[in-house]
Design an enzyme around this catalytic site. Structure first.
Site, PDB file in Angstrom:
ATOM      1  N   HIS A 197       0.839  -1.206   0.000  1.00 25.95           N
ATOM      2  CA  HIS A 197       0.000   0.000   0.000  1.00 25.95           C
ATOM      3  C   HIS A 197       0.873   1.256   0.000  1.00 25.95           C
ATOM      4  CE1 HIS A 197      -4.339  -0.051   0.004  1.00 25.95           C
ATOM      5  NE2 HIS A 197      -4.395   1.083   0.674  1.00 25.95           N
ATOM      6  N   GLY A 202      -5.086   5.764  -4.173  1.00 30.47           N
ATOM      7  CA  GLY A 202      -4.863   5.294  -5.534  1.00 30.47           C
ATOM      8  C   GLY A 202      -4.194   3.945  -5.647  1.00 30.47           C
ATOM      9  N   GLY A 204      -5.316   0.810  -5.259  1.00 36.30           N
ATOM     10  CA  GLY A 204      -6.067  -0.183  -6.016  1.00 36.30           C
ATOM     11  C   GLY A 204      -6.030   0.085  -7.505  1.00 36.30           C
TER      12      GLY A 204
END
Length: 352
Positions: A197, A202, A204
């Site tokens: 992550h 943004g 994903g």
């Protein structure tokens, strides 16, 4: 990164269900060159539709929606000179990121590419893109009653640059070694990037865009013609559940990747099955009305919409579709379940 720590042990024995889906994927891949030679116009039309569907679906998963269809079409075509809302800006940004990856020049995969895609994604907003997170973040789910529940804790901001660098290095070297199925490797890359992550927002969308590109880079071009993001949007609950199941123990490289890989390979296999249906329908001879009849009677779901036929039969106009449906309705083959744009149709079982 953690999924590539001891890959032979992690995915040394592939479950039978996944083997079956990978067989479907490889059979589908083998047919792509034939269709490129024999149905180039169809593939161009499918690619145009899939591009639009991918941008809209991947954005919608994150709550980025432009309700005005005409306005959204302008943005996706790059004709909008002014972007009025945050959703319009982010829709245009995902278009820019995905279109960049549709060029051959995006290669090779490296950390700079990931940062550049993020810069493109937020290039129309006030939020600066193209830099990793500066503070630690937590991924949460919002329950129906509004409460938030932690889904997992990503890599710390301090560790993020080194984790992304190592993930890219390990993926590239493992893919080059050709010891494991490429689709599994792309799936593991997506799992690790989502778990790291690396961005405040943004993650994903960047991961889904890269998934398309890496599958195509490995020779699986189906995501050019069938929107993988649309399949994810339709199965969002299963998507998040699979991610959650496969992130437990990830920080210690003690996670189970198979729930996620099972979901991922089934989604890719489903894309190839959709591709086979679209190309098979296009090869059917006869008039465009005949093609509508063949699709409805042999390939469409029992309950379907005109939009389903439109997506399956590029180049067939709505009036032609309606004419064919009305003829089939008179014959008793189908029945309209309502009126208007959102109406559904039901196919009746054939006797005999």
């Amino acid at each position: 990164m953690q999924s590539f720590t001891d890959l032979d042990q992690l995915i040394g024995a592939v479950p039978f269900a996944i083997v079956t889906d990978l067989r479907t994927v490889d059979i589908g891949r083998g047919s792509e060159a034939l269709y490129r030679d024999k149905l180039p116009a169809l593939l161009t039309s499918l690619a145009d539709r899939a591009r639009v569907a991918s941008i809209e679906a991947s954005s919608a998963i994150e709550g980025v929606v432009v309700e005005d269809r005409a306005r959204a079409a302008e943005i996706l075509a790059g004709r909008a000179t002014t972007l009025h809302t945050r959703s319009e800006q982010e829709l245009a940004g995902y278009r820019a990121a995905l279109d960049y990856l549709y060029q051959e020049a995006w290669r090779p995969l490296n950390t700079g590419l990931i940062l550049h895609l993020h810069r493109l994604l937020f290039g129309y907003t006030q939020m600066p893109g193209g830099t990793f997170k500066q503070v630690d973040n937590v991924v949460v789910d919002r329950l129906p009653d509004g409460t938030k529940v932690k889904r997992f804790t990503p890599v710390s901001a301090q560790q993020t640059p080194s984790y992304v660098d190592e993930l890219v290095t390990r993926y590239v070297s493992t893919a080059a070694a050709n010891r494991h199925h490429p689709v599994l490797l792309v799936g593991l890359f997506a799992l690790d990037l989502l778990t790291i992550h690396p961005f405040p927002d943004g993650n994903g969308r960047i991961t889904r865009a890269l998934t398309n590109a890496l599958l195509q880079d490995a020779g699986y071009d189906v995501t050019r013609y069938v929107s993988l993001e649309t399949s994810v949007a339709r199965s969002a609950d299963a998507y998040y559940a699979a991610l959650l199941d496969s992130t437990h123990g990830w920080h210690d490289a003690a996670h189970d990747p198979w729930p996620w890989l099972r979901y991922f390979t089934r989604t890719v296999a489903d894309s190839y099955e959709q591709f086979a249906t679209l190309t098979a329908t296009a090869r059917v001879g006869g008039s465009k009305q005949d093609r509508v009849r063949t699709y409805v009677l042999e390939h469409a779901p029992v309950t379907f919409r005109i939009a389903d036929i439109r997506a399956a039969l590029p180049g067939v106009s709505d009036p032609t579709i309606r004419l064919a449906l009305n003829q089939m309705k008179a014959e008793g083959s189908v029945e309209a379940d309502g009126a208007g744009r959102g109406a559904t149709w039901t196919r009746h079982a054939r006797s005999g």
